[in-house]
Design a protein around this motif. Structure first.
Motif, PDB file in Angstrom:
ATOM      1  N   ASN A 230       0.819  -1.215   0.000  1.00  0.00           N
ATOM      2  CA  ASN A 230       0.000   0.000   0.000  1.00  0.00           C
ATOM      3  C   ASN A 230       0.857   1.272   0.000  1.00  0.00           C
ATOM      4  O   ASN A 230       0.422   2.326   0.474  1.00  0.00           O
ATOM      5  CB  ASN A 230      -0.963   0.028   1.192  1.00  0.00           C
ATOM      6  N   SER A 231       2.067   1.153  -0.537  1.00  0.00           N
ATOM      7  CA  SER A 231       2.956   2.316  -0.655  1.00  0.00           C
ATOM      8  C   SER A 231       3.501   2.371  -2.082  1.00  0.00           C
ATOM      9  O   SER A 231       3.381   1.407  -2.839  1.00  0.00           O
ATOM     10  CB  SER A 231       4.117   2.210   0.334  1.00  0.00           C
ATOM     11  N   PRO A 232       4.142   3.485  -2.471  1.00  0.00           N
ATOM     12  CA  PRO A 232       4.702   3.585  -3.830  1.00  0.00           C
ATOM     13  C   PRO A 232       5.769   2.533  -4.126  1.00  0.00           C
ATOM     14  O   PRO A 232       6.031   2.231  -5.298  1.00  0.00           O
ATOM     15  CB  PRO A 232       5.303   5.001  -3.867  1.00  0.00           C
ATOM     16  N   ASN A 233       6.385   1.958  -3.107  1.00  0.00           N
ATOM     17  CA  ASN A 233       7.449   0.966  -3.325  1.00  0.00           C
ATOM     18  C   ASN A 233       6.917  -0.449  -3.562  1.00  0.00           C
ATOM     19  O   ASN A 233       7.691  -1.360  -3.847  1.00  0.00           O
ATOM     20  CB  ASN A 233       8.396   0.944  -2.117  1.00  0.00           C
ATOM     21  N   GLU A 234       5.591  -0.611  -3.452  1.00  0.00           N
ATOM     22  CA  GLU A 234       5.008  -1.947  -3.601  1.00  0.00           C
ATOM     23  C   GLU A 234       5.233  -2.513  -5.002  1.00  0.00           C
ATOM     24  O   GLU A 234       5.540  -3.697  -5.170  1.00  0.00           O
ATOM     25  CB  GLU A 234       3.506  -1.897  -3.286  1.00  0.00           C
ATOM     26  N   VAL A 235       5.079  -1.690  -6.019  1.00  0.00           N
ATOM     27  CA  VAL A 235       5.168  -2.165  -7.402  1.00  0.00           C
ATOM     28  C   VAL A 235       6.530  -2.791  -7.680  1.00  0.00           C
ATOM     29  O   VAL A 235       6.627  -3.897  -8.248  1.00  0.00           O
ATOM     30  CB  VAL A 235       4.880  -1.019  -8.402  1.00  0.00           C
ATOM     31  N   ALA A 236       7.590  -2.128  -7.267  1.00  0.00           N
ATOM     32  CA  ALA A 236       8.937  -2.647  -7.514  1.00  0.00           C
ATOM     33  C   ALA A 236       9.147  -3.974  -6.794  1.00  0.00           C
ATOM     34  O   ALA A 236       9.748  -4.910  -7.354  1.00  0.00           O
ATOM     35  CB  ALA A 236       9.979  -1.624  -7.071  1.00  0.00           C
ATOM     36  N   PHE A 237       8.643  -4.069  -5.566  1.00  0.00           N
ATOM     37  CA  PHE A 237       8.771  -5.323  -4.814  1.00  0.00           C
ATOM     38  C   PHE A 237       8.053  -6.467  -5.540  1.00  0.00           C
ATOM     39  O   PHE A 237       8.612  -7.562  -5.715  1.00  0.00           O
ATOM     40  CB  PHE A 237       8.211  -5.164  -3.396  1.00  0.00           C
ATOM     41  N   ILE A 238       6.813  -6.219  -5.939  1.00  0.00           N
ATOM     42  CA  ILE A 238       6.013  -7.266  -6.582  1.00  0.00           C
ATOM     43  C   ILE A 238       6.625  -7.670  -7.930  1.00  0.00           C
ATOM     44  O   ILE A 238       6.657  -8.857  -8.272  1.00  0.00           O
ATOM     45  CB  ILE A 238       4.548  -6.792  -6.739  1.00  0.00           C
ATOM     46  N   GLN A 239       7.125  -6.714  -8.673  1.00  0.00           N
ATOM     47  CA  GLN A 239       7.758  -7.031  -9.958  1.00  0.00           C
ATOM     48  C   GLN A 239       8.937  -7.991  -9.751  1.00  0.00           C
ATOM     49  O   GLN A 239       9.168  -8.889 -10.560  1.00  0.00           O
ATOM     50  CB  GLN A 239       8.249  -5.756 -10.643  1.00  0.00           C
ATOM     51  N   GLU A 240       9.663  -7.815  -8.667  1.00  0.00           N
ATOM     52  CA  GLU A 240      10.837  -8.654  -8.418  1.00  0.00           C
ATOM     53  C   GLU A 240      10.469 -10.006  -7.811  1.00  0.00           C
ATOM     54  O   GLU A 240      10.994 -11.052  -8.229  1.00  0.00           O
ATOM     55  CB  GLU A 240      11.810  -7.924  -7.480  1.00  0.00           C
ATOM     56  N   TYR A 241       9.568 -10.018  -6.846  1.00  0.00           N
ATOM     57  CA  TYR A 241       9.355 -11.229  -6.053  1.00  0.00           C
ATOM     58  C   TYR A 241       8.168 -12.087  -6.504  1.00  0.00           C
ATOM     59  O   TYR A 241       8.187 -13.308  -6.318  1.00  0.00           O
ATOM     60  CB  TYR A 241       9.192 -10.859  -4.576  1.00  0.00           C
ATOM     61  N   TYR A 242       7.134 -11.467  -7.088  1.00  0.00           N
ATOM     62  CA  TYR A 242       5.941 -12.248  -7.442  1.00  0.00           C
ATOM     63  C   TYR A 242       6.261 -13.388  -8.405  1.00  0.00           C
ATOM     64  O   TYR A 242       5.756 -14.509  -8.227  1.00  0.00           O
ATOM     65  CB  TYR A 242       4.865 -11.325  -8.037  1.00  0.00           C
ATOM     66  N   PRO A 243       7.078 -13.178  -9.428  1.00  0.00           N
ATOM     67  CA  PRO A 243       7.382 -14.291 -10.346  1.00  0.00           C
ATOM     68  C   PRO A 243       8.071 -15.470  -9.680  1.00  0.00           C
ATOM     69  O   PRO A 243       8.103 -16.567 -10.239  1.00  0.00           O
ATOM     70  CB  PRO A 243       8.285 -13.639 -11.403  1.00  0.00           C
ATOM     71  N   GLN A 244       8.618 -15.277  -8.465  1.00  0.00           N
ATOM     72  CA  GLN A 244       9.276 -16.367  -7.743  1.00  0.00           C
ATOM     73  C   GLN A 244       8.274 -17.276  -7.034  1.00  0.00           C
ATOM     74  O   GLN A 244       8.640 -18.348  -6.539  1.00  0.00           O
ATOM     75  CB  GLN A 244      10.249 -15.801  -6.710  1.00  0.00           C
ATOM     76  N   ALA A 245       7.014 -16.857  -6.962  1.00  0.00           N
ATOM     77  CA  ALA A 245       5.999 -17.623  -6.241  1.00  0.00           C
ATOM     78  C   ALA A 245       5.670 -18.924  -6.972  1.00  0.00           C
ATOM     79  O   ALA A 245       5.686 -18.995  -8.203  1.00  0.00           O
ATOM     80  CB  ALA A 245       4.727 -16.793  -6.075  1.00  0.00           C
ATOM     81  N   GLU A 246       5.339 -19.943  -6.180  1.00  0.00           N
ATOM     82  CA  GLU A 246       4.922 -21.223  -6.751  1.00  0.00           C
ATOM     83  C   GLU A 246       3.585 -21.063  -7.464  1.00  0.00           C
ATOM     84  O   GLU A 246       2.708 -20.317  -7.019  1.00  0.00           O
ATOM     85  CB  GLU A 246       4.789 -22.269  -5.644  1.00  0.00           C
ATOM     86  N   ASN A 247       3.416 -21.786  -8.565  1.00  0.00           N
ATOM     87  CA  ASN A 247       2.157 -21.790  -9.303  1.00  0.00           C
ATOM     88  C   ASN A 247       1.245 -22.824  -8.645  1.00  0.00           C
ATOM     89  O   ASN A 247       1.395 -24.026  -8.882  1.00  0.00           O
ATOM     90  CB  ASN A 247       2.444 -22.144 -10.769  1.00  0.00           C
ATOM     91  N   ILE A 248       0.309 -22.361  -7.810  1.00  0.00           N
ATOM     92  CA  ILE A 248      -0.513 -23.292  -7.030  1.00  0.00           C
ATOM     93  C   ILE A 248      -1.871 -22.667  -6.735  1.00  0.00           C
ATOM     94  O   ILE A 248      -1.988 -21.461  -6.504  1.00  0.00           O
ATOM     95  CB  ILE A 248       0.216 -23.690  -5.725  1.00  0.00           C
ATOM     96  N   SER A 249      -2.908 -23.502  -6.756  1.00  0.00           N
ATOM     97  CA  SER A 249      -4.265 -23.009  -6.507  1.00  0.00           C
ATOM     98  C   SER A 249      -4.527 -22.912  -5.011  1.00  0.00           C
ATOM     99  O   SER A 249      -3.884 -23.585  -4.194  1.00  0.00           O
ATOM    100  CB  SER A 249      -5.296 -23.943  -7.151  1.00  0.00           C
TER     101      SER A 249
END
Length: 353
Positions: A230-249
Protein backbone atom coordinates in the motif's frame (compact mmCIF):
# COMPACT_ATOMS: atom_id res chain seq x y z
CA UNK A 1 -22.12 -0.39 5.21
CA UNK A 2 -19.64 -2.31 7.34
CA UNK A 3 -16.14 -0.89 6.85
CA UNK A 4 -14.63 -4.27 7.83
CA UNK A 5 -16.12 -5.95 4.74
CA UNK A 6 -13.76 -6.43 1.79
CA UNK A 7 -13.81 -8.25 -1.55
CA UNK A 8 -11.14 -9.65 -3.82
CA UNK A 9 -12.60 -9.74 -7.33
CA UNK A 10 -10.64 -12.26 -9.41
CA UNK A 11 -10.38 -10.93 -12.96
CA UNK A 12 -7.17 -12.34 -14.41
CA UNK A 13 -8.45 -15.34 -16.38
CA UNK A 14 -8.39 -15.70 -20.16
CA UNK A 15 -11.62 -17.67 -20.76
CA UNK A 16 -10.16 -19.52 -23.73
CA UNK A 17 -13.21 -21.77 -24.20
CA UNK A 18 -15.12 -18.66 -25.34
CA UNK A 19 -12.80 -18.06 -28.27
CA UNK A 20 -13.07 -16.24 -30.65
CA UNK A 21 -14.98 -13.67 -28.52
CA UNK A 22 -12.74 -14.13 -25.48
CA UNK A 23 -9.06 -13.64 -26.27
CA UNK A 24 -5.87 -13.12 -24.28
CA UNK A 25 -6.06 -9.41 -25.13
CA UNK A 26 -9.77 -9.08 -24.24
CA UNK A 27 -11.04 -11.93 -21.99
CA UNK A 28 -14.65 -12.89 -21.37
CA UNK A 29 -15.03 -11.00 -18.05
CA UNK A 30 -14.78 -7.75 -20.03
CA UNK A 31 -17.52 -8.77 -22.50
CA UNK A 32 -21.29 -8.51 -22.27
CA UNK A 33 -21.67 -12.24 -22.85
CA UNK A 34 -25.44 -12.38 -22.32
CA UNK A 35 -26.44 -9.19 -24.09
CA UNK A 36 -27.59 -7.71 -20.74
CA UNK A 37 -26.05 -4.28 -21.25
CA UNK A 38 -23.30 -4.91 -18.70
CA UNK A 39 -20.08 -6.89 -18.88
CA UNK A 40 -19.54 -9.79 -16.50
CA UNK A 41 -17.07 -7.86 -14.35
CA UNK A 42 -19.47 -4.91 -14.15
CA UNK A 43 -22.31 -7.21 -13.03
CA UNK A 44 -20.11 -8.88 -10.40
CA UNK A 45 -18.82 -5.56 -9.04
CA UNK A 46 -22.35 -4.21 -8.80
CA UNK A 47 -23.51 -7.35 -6.97
CA UNK A 48 -20.69 -7.16 -4.42
CA UNK A 49 -21.18 -3.43 -3.83
CA UNK A 50 -24.66 -4.08 -2.42
CA UNK A 51 -22.94 -5.28 0.76
CA UNK A 52 -19.31 -4.15 0.53
CA UNK A 53 -18.11 -0.52 0.39
CA UNK A 54 -16.92 0.29 -3.13
CA UNK A 55 -13.54 1.45 -1.85
CA UNK A 56 -13.01 -1.96 -0.17
CA UNK A 57 -13.35 -3.98 -3.40
CA UNK A 58 -9.97 -4.95 -4.84
CA UNK A 59 -9.80 -6.11 -8.45
CA UNK A 60 -7.09 -8.70 -8.86
CA UNK A 61 -5.95 -9.04 -12.46
CA UNK A 62 -3.01 -9.40 -14.79
CA UNK A 63 -1.14 -6.17 -15.46
CA UNK A 64 -2.12 -6.30 -19.15
CA UNK A 65 -5.79 -5.70 -18.15
CA UNK A 66 -5.17 -2.63 -15.97
CA UNK A 67 -6.58 -0.14 -18.49
CA UNK A 68 -9.58 -2.38 -19.26
CA UNK A 69 -10.50 -2.60 -15.56
CA UNK A 70 -10.36 1.17 -15.06
CA UNK A 71 -12.32 1.75 -18.26
CA UNK A 72 -15.12 -0.65 -17.28
CA UNK A 73 -15.15 0.22 -13.55
CA UNK A 74 -14.69 4.01 -13.47
CA UNK A 75 -15.91 4.10 -9.86
CA UNK A 76 -12.73 2.42 -8.56
CA UNK A 77 -9.43 4.12 -7.76
CA UNK A 78 -6.24 2.93 -9.48
CA UNK A 79 -4.84 1.60 -6.20
CA UNK A 80 -7.80 -0.79 -5.93
CA UNK A 81 -6.52 -2.66 -9.00
CA UNK A 82 -4.01 -5.25 -7.79
CA UNK A 83 -1.76 -6.36 -10.63
CA UNK A 84 -0.07 -9.73 -11.11
CA UNK A 85 3.15 -9.38 -13.12
CA UNK A 86 3.05 -13.14 -13.83
CA UNK A 87 0.31 -15.78 -13.84
CA UNK A 88 0.77 -17.97 -10.75
CA UNK A 89 -2.70 -19.44 -10.14
CA UNK A 90 -4.97 -18.40 -7.25
CA UNK A 91 -2.98 -18.98 -4.04
CA UNK A 92 -0.21 -16.38 -4.55
CA UNK A 93 -2.56 -13.63 -5.69
CA UNK A 94 -5.00 -14.26 -2.82
CA UNK A 95 -2.13 -14.13 -0.31
CA UNK A 96 -0.80 -10.92 -1.87
CA UNK A 97 -4.19 -9.18 -1.77
CA UNK A 98 -4.88 -10.50 1.76
CA UNK A 99 -1.65 -9.04 3.12
CA UNK A 100 -2.53 -5.67 1.56
CA UNK A 101 -5.95 -5.79 3.22
CA UNK A 102 -4.51 -6.94 6.56
CA UNK A 103 -2.14 -3.97 6.63
CA UNK A 104 -5.09 -1.60 6.07
CA UNK A 105 -7.53 -3.32 8.39
CA UNK A 106 -6.54 -6.31 10.58
CA UNK A 107 -10.24 -6.78 11.47
CA UNK A 108 -11.27 -7.33 7.86
CA UNK A 109 -13.47 -10.17 6.64
CA UNK A 110 -13.43 -10.77 2.90
CA UNK A 111 -15.02 -12.61 0.04
CA UNK A 112 -12.96 -13.92 -2.88
CA UNK A 113 -15.18 -14.07 -5.96
CA UNK A 114 -14.62 -14.81 -9.66
CA UNK A 115 -15.53 -11.91 -11.95
CA UNK A 116 -17.05 -14.02 -14.74
CA UNK A 117 -19.86 -16.01 -13.10
CA UNK A 118 -23.56 -15.37 -13.57
CA UNK A 119 -25.88 -15.07 -10.55
CA UNK A 120 -29.48 -14.08 -11.20
CA UNK A 121 -30.94 -13.90 -7.68
CA UNK A 122 -28.75 -11.14 -6.26
CA UNK A 123 -30.94 -10.75 -3.16
CA UNK A 124 -30.31 -14.40 -2.20
CA UNK A 125 -26.61 -13.97 -2.98
CA UNK A 126 -26.38 -10.95 -0.66
CA UNK A 127 -28.23 -12.81 2.11
CA UNK A 128 -25.89 -15.81 1.78
CA UNK A 129 -22.84 -13.56 1.79
CA UNK A 130 -24.05 -11.72 4.92
CA UNK A 131 -24.55 -15.08 6.65
CA UNK A 132 -20.98 -16.06 5.74
CA UNK A 133 -19.52 -12.75 6.96
CA UNK A 134 -21.37 -13.10 10.28
CA UNK A 135 -19.95 -16.62 10.73
CA UNK A 136 -16.38 -15.64 9.84
CA UNK A 137 -16.43 -12.67 12.19
CA UNK A 138 -17.10 -15.08 15.06
CA UNK A 139 -15.14 -18.18 14.01
CA UNK A 140 -11.62 -18.99 12.82
CA UNK A 141 -13.07 -20.48 9.65
CA UNK A 142 -12.29 -20.87 5.98
CA UNK A 143 -15.70 -20.84 4.35
CA UNK A 144 -16.89 -21.51 0.83
CA UNK A 145 -20.26 -21.08 -0.84
CA UNK A 146 -21.15 -24.47 -2.32
CA UNK A 147 -23.45 -24.64 -5.33
CA UNK A 148 -26.40 -27.04 -5.29
CA UNK A 149 -25.75 -29.49 -8.17
CA UNK A 150 -28.52 -29.76 -10.75
CA UNK A 151 -27.03 -32.64 -12.77
CA UNK A 152 -23.94 -34.91 -12.59
CA UNK A 153 -21.50 -32.39 -14.03
CA UNK A 154 -18.01 -33.74 -14.72
CA UNK A 155 -16.53 -30.28 -15.30
CA UNK A 156 -16.60 -29.10 -11.65
CA UNK A 157 -14.83 -30.12 -8.49
CA UNK A 158 -17.12 -31.16 -5.63
CA UNK A 159 -17.30 -30.38 -1.91
CA UNK A 160 -18.32 -33.23 0.39
CA UNK A 161 -19.81 -32.02 3.67
CA UNK A 162 -20.72 -33.82 6.88
CA UNK A 163 -24.29 -35.06 6.30
CA UNK A 164 -24.83 -35.41 10.07
CA UNK A 165 -24.27 -31.66 10.52
CA UNK A 166 -27.68 -30.01 10.92
CA UNK A 167 -26.28 -26.46 11.04
CA UNK A 168 -26.88 -24.16 8.03
CA UNK A 169 -23.09 -23.83 7.66
CA UNK A 170 -21.59 -27.31 7.50
CA UNK A 171 -18.20 -28.83 8.19
CA UNK A 172 -16.39 -29.90 5.01
CA UNK A 173 -15.17 -33.50 4.94
CA UNK A 174 -13.11 -33.14 1.78
CA UNK A 175 -12.77 -31.56 -1.63
CA UNK A 176 -13.14 -33.97 -4.55
CA UNK A 177 -11.52 -33.66 -7.97
CA UNK A 178 -13.57 -33.40 -11.17
CA UNK A 179 -15.23 -36.84 -11.37
CA UNK A 180 -16.20 -39.10 -14.25
CA UNK A 181 -19.92 -39.33 -15.03
CA UNK A 182 -20.66 -42.39 -12.88
CA UNK A 183 -18.85 -40.90 -9.89
CA UNK A 184 -20.71 -37.61 -10.35
CA UNK A 185 -24.03 -39.51 -10.36
CA UNK A 186 -22.98 -41.26 -7.15
CA UNK A 187 -22.14 -37.88 -5.57
CA UNK A 188 -25.62 -36.55 -6.32
CA UNK A 189 -27.26 -39.70 -4.94
CA UNK A 190 -25.42 -39.20 -1.62
CA UNK A 191 -27.05 -35.79 -1.11
CA UNK A 192 -24.09 -34.19 0.69
CA UNK A 193 -22.05 -33.04 -2.31
CA UNK A 194 -21.95 -29.51 -3.73
CA UNK A 195 -20.21 -27.95 -6.71
CA UNK A 196 -17.10 -25.96 -5.87
CA UNK A 197 -17.92 -22.54 -7.34
CA UNK A 198 -14.72 -20.85 -6.22
CA UNK A 199 -16.38 -18.30 -3.90
CA UNK A 200 -14.57 -18.10 -0.54
CA UNK A 201 -15.16 -16.10 2.66
CA UNK A 202 -12.83 -15.73 5.65
CA UNK A 203 -11.34 -13.20 8.02
CA UNK A 204 -7.99 -11.78 7.03
CA UNK A 205 -6.57 -13.28 10.23
CA UNK A 206 -7.84 -16.78 9.38
CA UNK A 207 -6.47 -16.86 5.83
CA UNK A 208 -3.07 -15.35 6.63
CA UNK A 209 -2.68 -17.80 9.55
CA UNK A 210 -3.53 -20.66 7.17
CA UNK A 211 -0.83 -19.53 4.72
CA UNK A 212 1.64 -19.29 7.60
CA UNK A 213 0.81 -22.86 8.62
CA UNK A 214 0.43 -24.65 5.29
CA UNK A 215 2.50 -22.58 2.84
CA UNK A 216 5.38 -21.21 4.95
CA UNK A 217 7.74 -20.69 2.01
CA UNK A 218 5.16 -18.77 -0.03
CA UNK A 219 4.21 -16.81 3.09
CA UNK A 220 7.83 -15.85 3.79
CA UNK A 221 8.25 -14.66 0.20
CA UNK A 222 5.32 -12.24 0.41
CA UNK A 223 6.05 -11.11 3.97
CA UNK A 224 9.32 -9.68 2.67
CA UNK A 225 7.16 -6.87 1.29
CA UNK A 226 5.17 -6.27 4.47
CA UNK A 227 6.66 -2.80 4.94
CA UNK A 228 5.99 -1.65 1.37
CA UNK A 229 2.42 -2.85 0.80
CA UNK A 230 0.00 0.00 0.00
CA UNK A 231 2.96 2.32 -0.66
CA UNK A 232 4.70 3.58 -3.83
CA UNK A 233 7.45 0.97 -3.33
CA UNK A 234 5.01 -1.95 -3.60
CA UNK A 235 5.17 -2.17 -7.40
CA UNK A 236 8.94 -2.65 -7.51
CA UNK A 237 8.77 -5.32 -4.81
CA UNK A 238 6.01 -7.27 -6.58
CA UNK A 239 7.76 -7.03 -9.96
CA UNK A 240 10.84 -8.65 -8.42
CA UNK A 241 9.36 -11.23 -6.05
CA UNK A 242 5.94 -12.25 -7.44
CA UNK A 243 7.38 -14.29 -10.35
CA UNK A 244 9.28 -16.37 -7.74
CA UNK A 245 6.00 -17.62 -6.24
CA UNK A 246 4.92 -21.22 -6.75
CA UNK A 247 2.16 -21.79 -9.30
CA UNK A 248 -0.51 -23.29 -7.03
CA UNK A 249 -4.27 -23.01 -6.51
CA UNK A 250 -5.89 -21.95 -3.25
CA UNK A 251 -7.60 -25.37 -3.13
CA UNK A 252 -4.33 -27.33 -3.17
CA UNK A 253 -2.38 -24.79 -1.12
CA UNK A 254 -4.82 -24.31 1.76
CA UNK A 255 -8.34 -25.73 1.57
CA UNK A 256 -7.42 -29.39 1.07
CA UNK A 257 -5.03 -29.22 4.05
CA UNK A 258 -6.89 -27.15 6.64
CA UNK A 259 -9.24 -28.64 9.26
CA UNK A 260 -11.32 -25.48 9.78
CA UNK A 261 -13.09 -25.52 6.38
CA UNK A 262 -16.86 -25.01 6.19
CA UNK A 263 -19.47 -24.68 3.45
CA UNK A 264 -22.79 -22.89 3.13
CA UNK A 265 -25.04 -24.49 0.49
CA UNK A 266 -26.01 -21.54 -1.68
CA UNK A 267 -29.66 -20.61 -2.21
CA UNK A 268 -29.08 -18.65 -5.44
CA UNK A 269 -28.96 -19.79 -9.06
CA UNK A 270 -25.42 -19.93 -10.41
CA UNK A 271 -23.70 -20.51 -13.71
CA UNK A 272 -19.94 -20.40 -14.15
CA UNK A 273 -20.32 -19.43 -17.84
CA UNK A 274 -17.32 -21.62 -18.59
CA UNK A 275 -18.33 -22.70 -22.09
CA UNK A 276 -20.60 -21.73 -24.98
CA UNK A 277 -22.92 -24.53 -23.86
CA UNK A 278 -23.30 -23.07 -20.37
CA UNK A 279 -23.99 -19.68 -21.93
CA UNK A 280 -26.67 -21.26 -24.16
CA UNK A 281 -28.44 -22.43 -20.99
CA UNK A 282 -28.80 -18.87 -19.68
CA UNK A 283 -29.97 -17.13 -22.87
CA UNK A 284 -33.52 -16.72 -24.14
CA UNK A 285 -34.26 -19.28 -26.86
CA UNK A 286 -36.75 -19.71 -29.69
CA UNK A 287 -39.17 -22.62 -30.11
CA UNK A 288 -36.36 -24.75 -31.57
CA UNK A 289 -34.05 -23.97 -28.63
CA UNK A 290 -31.79 -21.65 -30.64
CA UNK A 291 -30.13 -18.77 -28.73
CA UNK A 292 -29.16 -15.64 -30.68
CA UNK A 293 -26.86 -12.78 -29.58
CA UNK A 294 -26.36 -9.60 -31.63
CA UNK A 295 -27.43 -11.24 -34.87
CA UNK A 296 -30.31 -11.04 -37.31
CA UNK A 297 -31.11 -14.60 -38.32
CA UNK A 298 -33.01 -16.73 -40.79
CA UNK A 299 -33.19 -20.23 -39.34
CA UNK A 300 -34.58 -23.29 -41.12
CA UNK A 301 -34.30 -26.85 -39.87
CA UNK A 302 -32.03 -25.48 -37.14
CA UNK A 303 -32.24 -26.35 -33.45
CA UNK A 304 -30.27 -26.19 -30.19
CA UNK A 305 -27.72 -23.77 -31.65
CA UNK A 306 -26.06 -20.69 -30.16
CA UNK A 307 -25.44 -17.95 -32.73
CA UNK A 308 -23.46 -14.79 -32.06
CA UNK A 309 -22.22 -12.14 -34.48
CA UNK A 310 -21.08 -8.54 -34.56
CA UNK A 311 -22.91 -5.53 -35.91
CA UNK A 312 -26.30 -7.21 -36.34
CA UNK A 313 -24.96 -9.28 -39.23
CA UNK A 314 -27.56 -11.39 -41.06
CA UNK A 315 -26.83 -15.06 -40.34
CA UNK A 316 -28.63 -17.78 -42.32
CA UNK A 317 -28.58 -21.32 -40.96
CA UNK A 318 -30.19 -24.41 -42.46
CA UNK A 319 -29.84 -27.99 -41.28
CA UNK A 320 -27.65 -27.55 -38.20
CA UNK A 321 -28.42 -29.01 -34.78
CA UNK A 322 -26.47 -28.34 -31.56
CA UNK A 323 -23.79 -26.09 -33.04
CA UNK A 324 -21.84 -23.04 -31.88
CA UNK A 325 -21.78 -20.36 -34.59
CA UNK A 326 -19.70 -17.29 -33.74
CA UNK A 327 -18.60 -14.53 -36.10
CA UNK A 328 -15.98 -12.25 -34.54
CA UNK A 329 -13.55 -10.06 -36.46
CA UNK A 330 -11.69 -12.19 -38.97
CA UNK A 331 -12.76 -15.50 -37.36
CA UNK A 332 -15.87 -17.57 -38.10
CA UNK A 333 -16.37 -20.53 -35.75
CA UNK A 334 -18.86 -23.27 -36.67
CA UNK A 335 -18.35 -26.04 -34.15
CA UNK A 336 -20.38 -28.89 -32.60
CA UNK A 337 -21.54 -27.97 -29.11
CA UNK A 338 -20.81 -31.53 -27.98
CA UNK A 339 -17.11 -30.95 -28.67
CA UNK A 340 -16.87 -27.55 -26.99
CA UNK A 341 -14.17 -28.70 -24.56
CA UNK A 342 -11.88 -28.94 -27.62
CA UNK A 343 -12.19 -25.19 -28.35
CA UNK A 344 -9.23 -24.51 -26.05
CA UNK A 345 -7.10 -26.78 -28.28
CA UNK A 346 -8.50 -25.17 -31.45
CA UNK A 347 -7.63 -21.73 -30.05
CA UNK A 348 -4.01 -22.79 -29.66
CA UNK A 349 -3.97 -24.08 -33.25
CA UNK A 350 -5.48 -20.84 -34.56
CA UNK A 351 -2.99 -18.72 -32.61
CA UNK A 352 -0.13 -20.66 -34.21
CA UNK A 353 -1.23 -19.79 -37.77
Amino acid sequence: MNSNYYAILMAGGVGSRFWPVSTTEFPKQFHDMLGSGETLIQKTFSRLSKLIPIENILILTNERYYALVLEQLPQVQPDQVVLEPAMRNTAPCILYASLKIKKKNPNAVMVVAPSDHWIEDEVAFTQNLQQCFDFCEQENALLTLGIQPTFPNTGFGYIEFDKTDSSPIKKVNQFREKPDYETAKHFLEQGNFLWNGGIFIWSVQAITSAFDQFQPELNRLFLKGENVYNSPNEVAFIQEYYPQAENISIDYAILEKAANVYVLPATFDWNDLGTWGSLHEKLDKDAQNNAVINATVILENASNNIIRSEGKKLVIVDGLDDFIIVDKGDVLLIYPKGKEQDIKRITALANSL
